[in-house]
Design a protein around this motif. Structure first.
Motif, PDB file in Angstrom:
ATOM      1  N   ALA A 160       0.826  -1.203   0.000  1.00  7.24           N
ATOM      2  CA  ALA A 160       0.000   0.000   0.000  1.00  7.24           C
ATOM      3  C   ALA A 160       0.860   1.252   0.000  1.00  7.24           C
ATOM      4  O   ALA A 160       0.568   2.233  -0.710  1.00  7.24           O
ATOM      5  N   VAL A 161       1.926   1.215   0.817  1.00  4.01           N
ATOM      6  CA  VAL A 161       2.806   2.374   0.861  1.00  4.01           C
ATOM      7  C   VAL A 161       3.471   2.596  -0.483  1.00  4.01           C
ATOM      8  O   VAL A 161       3.556   3.732  -0.992  1.00  4.01           O
ATOM      9  N   ASN A 162       3.967   1.503  -1.093  1.00  2.55           N
ATOM     10  CA  ASN A 162       4.624   1.639  -2.398  1.00  2.55           C
ATOM     11  C   ASN A 162       3.666   2.168  -3.464  1.00  2.55           C
ATOM     12  O   ASN A 162       4.035   3.013  -4.294  1.00  2.55           O
ATOM     13  N   ASN A 163       2.415   1.681  -3.430  1.00  5.93           N
ATOM     14  CA  ASN A 163       1.428   2.176  -4.398  1.00  5.93           C
ATOM     15  C   ASN A 163       1.126   3.663  -4.161  1.00  5.93           C
ATOM     16  O   ASN A 163       1.016   4.451  -5.108  1.00  5.93           O
ATOM     17  N   ALA A 164       0.998   4.028  -2.886  1.00  9.27           N
ATOM     18  CA  ALA A 164       0.736   5.429  -2.577  1.00  9.27           C
ATOM     19  C   ALA A 164       1.888   6.314  -3.023  1.00  9.27           C
ATOM     20  O   ALA A 164       1.697   7.416  -3.553  1.00  9.27           O
ATOM     21  N   ILE A 165       3.118   5.817  -2.809  1.00  8.69           N
ATOM     22  CA  ILE A 165       4.288   6.599  -3.228  1.00  8.69           C
ATOM     23  C   ILE A 165       4.301   6.763  -4.742  1.00  8.69           C
ATOM     24  O   ILE A 165       4.581   7.844  -5.275  1.00  8.69           O
ATOM     25  N   SER A 166       3.963   5.708  -5.466  1.00  8.09           N
ATOM     26  CA  SER A 166       3.937   5.782  -6.936  1.00  8.09           C
ATOM     27  C   SER A 166       2.885   6.773  -7.409  1.00  8.09           C
ATOM     28  O   SER A 166       3.137   7.604  -8.303  1.00  8.09           O
ATOM     29  N   ARG A 167       1.690   6.703  -6.783  1.00  5.33           N
ATOM     30  CA  ARG A 167       0.643   7.651  -7.161  1.00  5.33           C
ATOM     31  C   ARG A 167       1.064   9.079  -6.855  1.00  5.33           C
ATOM     32  O   ARG A 167       0.826  10.000  -7.651  1.00  5.33           O
ATOM     33  N   SER A 168       1.655   9.276  -5.708  1.00  5.16           N
ATOM     34  CA  SER A 168       2.074  10.617  -5.326  1.00  5.16           C
ATOM     35  C   SER A 168       3.129  11.155  -6.283  1.00  5.16           C
ATOM     36  O   SER A 168       3.107  12.326  -6.653  1.00  5.16           O
ATOM     37  N   ARG A 169       4.054  10.287  -6.686  1.00  6.98           N
ATOM     38  CA  ARG A 169       5.099  10.738  -7.607  1.00  6.98           C
ATOM     39  C   ARG A 169       4.509  11.105  -8.968  1.00  6.98           C
ATOM     40  O   ARG A 169       4.916  12.090  -9.587  1.00  6.98           O
ATOM     41  N   ARG A 170       3.540  10.293  -9.433  1.00 10.24           N
ATOM     42  CA  ARG A 170       2.900  10.627 -10.708  1.00 10.24           C
ATOM     43  C   ARG A 170       2.141  11.951 -10.604  1.00 10.24           C
ATOM     44  O   ARG A 170       2.192  12.793 -11.499  1.00 10.24           O
ATOM     45  N   ALA A 171       1.427  12.106  -9.473  1.00 13.12           N
ATOM     46  CA  ALA A 171       0.698  13.364  -9.275  1.00 13.12           C
ATOM     47  C   ALA A 171       1.656  14.547  -9.195  1.00 13.12           C
ATOM     48  O   ALA A 171       1.397  15.626  -9.735  1.00 13.12           O
ATOM     49  N   GLN A 172       2.791  14.320  -8.527  1.00  9.80           N
ATOM     50  CA  GLN A 172       3.771  15.392  -8.411  1.00  9.80           C
ATOM     51  C   GLN A 172       4.329  15.772  -9.777  1.00  9.80           C
ATOM     52  O   GLN A 172       4.498  16.959 -10.090  1.00  9.80           O
ATOM     53  N   ALA A 173       4.597  14.772 -10.616  1.00  6.80           N
ATOM     54  CA  ALA A 173       5.116  15.050 -11.951  1.00  6.80           C
ATOM     55  C   ALA A 173       4.087  15.801 -12.791  1.00  6.80           C
ATOM     56  O   ALA A 173       4.416  16.753 -13.512  1.00  6.80           O
ATOM     57  N   LYS A 174       2.804  15.399 -12.674  1.00  5.68           N
ATOM     58  CA  LYS A 174       1.752  16.077 -13.437  1.00  5.68           C
ATOM     59  C   LYS A 174       1.579  17.517 -12.972  1.00  5.68           C
ATOM     60  O   LYS A 174       1.449  18.450 -13.781  1.00  5.68           O
ATOM     61  N   LEU A 175       1.583  17.710 -11.657  1.00  4.26           N
ATOM     62  CA  LEU A 175       1.429  19.056 -11.137  1.00  4.26           C
ATOM     63  C   LEU A 175       2.605  19.945 -11.534  1.00  4.26           C
ATOM     64  O   LEU A 175       2.427  21.122 -11.857  1.00  4.26           O
ATOM     65  N   ALA A 176       3.787  19.378 -11.522  1.00  2.48           N
ATOM     66  CA  ALA A 176       4.953  20.160 -11.933  1.00  2.48           C
ATOM     67  C   ALA A 176       4.838  20.572 -13.394  1.00  2.48           C
ATOM     68  O   ALA A 176       5.171  21.703 -13.767  1.00  2.48           O
ATOM     69  N   ALA A 177       4.332  19.634 -14.243  1.00  2.00           N
ATOM     70  CA  ALA A 177       4.153  19.961 -15.658  1.00  2.00           C
ATOM     71  C   ALA A 177       3.089  21.041 -15.834  1.00  2.00           C
ATOM     72  O   ALA A 177       3.263  21.988 -16.615  1.00  2.00           O
ATOM     73  N   ASP A 178       1.975  20.897 -15.097  1.00  5.76           N
ATOM     74  CA  ASP A 178       0.917  21.901 -15.185  1.00  5.76           C
ATOM     75  C   ASP A 178       1.414  23.255 -14.706  1.00  5.76           C
ATOM     76  O   ASP A 178       1.090  24.305 -15.285  1.00  5.76           O
ATOM     77  N   GLU A 179       2.196  23.231 -13.640  1.00  6.68           N
ATOM     78  CA  GLU A 179       2.729  24.477 -13.111  1.00  6.68           C
ATOM     79  C   GLU A 179       3.660  25.148 -14.122  1.00  6.68           C
ATOM     80  O   GLU A 179       3.633  26.355 -14.318  1.00  6.68           O
ATOM     81  N   GLY A 180       4.497  24.329 -14.775  1.00  9.58           N
ATOM     82  CA  GLY A 180       5.387  24.874 -15.798  1.00  9.58           C
ATOM     83  C   GLY A 180       4.623  25.460 -16.968  1.00  9.58           C
ATOM     84  O   GLY A 180       4.977  26.535 -17.487  1.00  9.58           O
ATOM     85  N   LYS A 181       3.544  24.782 -17.381  1.00  6.12           N
ATOM     86  CA  LYS A 181       2.723  25.287 -18.479  1.00  6.12           C
ATOM     87  C   LYS A 181       2.050  26.594 -18.098  1.00  6.12           C
ATOM     88  O   LYS A 181       2.028  27.561 -18.885  1.00  6.12           O
ATOM     89  N   ALA A 182       1.499  26.654 -16.877  1.00  7.09           N
ATOM     90  CA  ALA A 182       0.853  27.885 -16.431  1.00  7.09           C
ATOM     91  C   ALA A 182       1.858  29.027 -16.348  1.00  7.09           C
ATOM     92  O   ALA A 182       1.554  30.164 -16.721  1.00  7.09           O
TER      93      ALA A 182
END
Length: 375
Positions: A160-182
């Motif tokens: 569960a922890v590993n899955n949560a970490i993977s989801r968080s990392r994907r979300a972090q990467a997406k947010l960073a991309a969105d932030e860069g685009k904005a």
């Protein structure tokens, strides 16, 4: 007031020609002169007449600097609207970027909490003999089944922890991309706003120069007491069905009706609108132009008669856009503001009267308010 060409008197000319024909008959002039004079009379009858108070077909003053000032006013207004729209877009993108930052911070806090949980699990495993192979721990355990259950629970937690970490990392990467685009869009909008601001400054510089030339021409006309004639200013969206309007769109109220001051012989007879030179001046309602004049205390001025027996005056103008005798619609441009006559700075002096002449004024503010125009 500008000299108005007189209408051609056809009846008087006809009588003169008839008298001339009778005289020729009595003097026994050659017969071929009579048809020739009749032809001339027909030509004169076909000649178009000019209506008093209106410009000739090709008349009116050369638009020149007046039209340039009016065009620059429209350009400046359009550029200002674009600039303000760009500023609103920048603010919207900045707010979106701030929301993304806040969301990213929440994700980071959740990720830190998950890492802390994972650390606690690892430490617990170490204390419970996590470095000993599972088979050896089962052989040494008093209750191997309980050990297996605990190990299974630990494995599920790890997953569960590993899955949560993977989801968080994907979300972090997406947010960073969105932030860069904005951020990129924000920078592009800032560049566009800088371009619009530079364009606005250039238009304002040209407008200020044109205002000086316009006022110089107006001062010359007022000094000579001879108006240059109506300058035709193109205006869109003028309807005779429109209601009452303020004489200028954007303004600051200055000297009020009835106020005292050294510049007036008695009391101030109108309402002043502080506006830059060249500001388009509008007829507050429908009516007929009864006076266009230059010189004197009011400088270049226009007086309009309205239904109901009221008259409005527009004074200290820099140019006029209508002829005496012309019909005007509510909101129609009739001239441009200036500072001619007894004026200490650019403004429009506006009066409401019960006669065309000075001395019959009423307070313009409540008069306009009664017609739905609140200054």
């Amino acid at each position: 007031m500008r000299d108005v060409p007189q209408a051609y008197d056809f009846d008087r000319t006809t009588e003169a020609v008839r008298a001339r024909i009778a005289d020729m008959r009595s003097s026994r002039r050659p017969r071929w002169l009579v048809p020739a004079l009749l032809c001339a009379l027909a030509v004169l009858a076909a000649r178009p007449t000019e209506t008093p108070g209106r410009s000739p077909a090709r008349g009116g003053a050369d638009p020149g600097v007046s039209a340039e000032v009016a065009r620059l006013y429209e350009d400046a207004a359009a550029t200002t609207r674009q600039y303000e729209q760009g500023r609103r877009q920048v603010q919207a993108h900045r707010a979106r970027a701030q929301r993304l930052d806040a969301h990213l911070d929440r994700e980071r806090r959740q990720l830190a909490a998950l890492h802390e949980d994972l650390g606690r699990i690892a430490r617990a495993q170490y204390r419970s003999g996590g470095d000993v192979p599972l088979t050896a721990r089962m052989l040494l355990a008093d209750n191997p089944e309980e050990l297996l259950r605990r190990q299974h629970a630990v494995s599920k937690a790890d997953l569960a922890v590993n899955n949560a970490i993977s989801r968080s990392r994907r979300a972090q990467a997406k947010l960073a991309a969105d932030e860069g685009k904005a951020a990129a869009e924000w920078k592009a909008l800032e560049r566009r706003n800088a371009e619009l601001a530079a364009l606005k400054r250039d238009i304002e510089r040209k407008l200020e120069e044109a205002r000086r030339r316009l006022q110089a021409e107006a001062d010359s006309s007022a000094a000579s007491g001879t108006c240059r004639g109506a300058v035709r200013l193109h205006q869109r969206d003028v309807s005779r069905k429109r209601g009452w309007v303020a004489p200028v769109k954007t303004y600051q109220l200055s000297a009020r009706f009835g106020s005292g001051g050294a510049r007036w012989a008695n009391r101030h007879t109108g309402q002043d609108f502080a506006v830059p030179i060249g500001t388009p001046v509008r007829s507050v309602g429908g009516g007929r132009v009864v006076k266009v004049s230059c010189g004197g205390a009011f400088g270049i001025q226009i007086v309009i008669a309205h239904p109901g027996g009221y008259y409005t005056q527009y004074a200290h103008l820099a140019s006029v856009a209508v002829d005496q005798g012309a019909r005007v619609a509510p909101g129609q441009w009739i001239g441009q503001s200036g500072t001619t006559g007894n004026s200490t700075g650019p403004h429009l002096h506006f009066e409401v009267r019960v006669t065309p002449e000075l001395g019959s004024g009423v307070d313009p503010v409540p008069w306009l308010a009664a017609r739905g125009v609140h200054l």
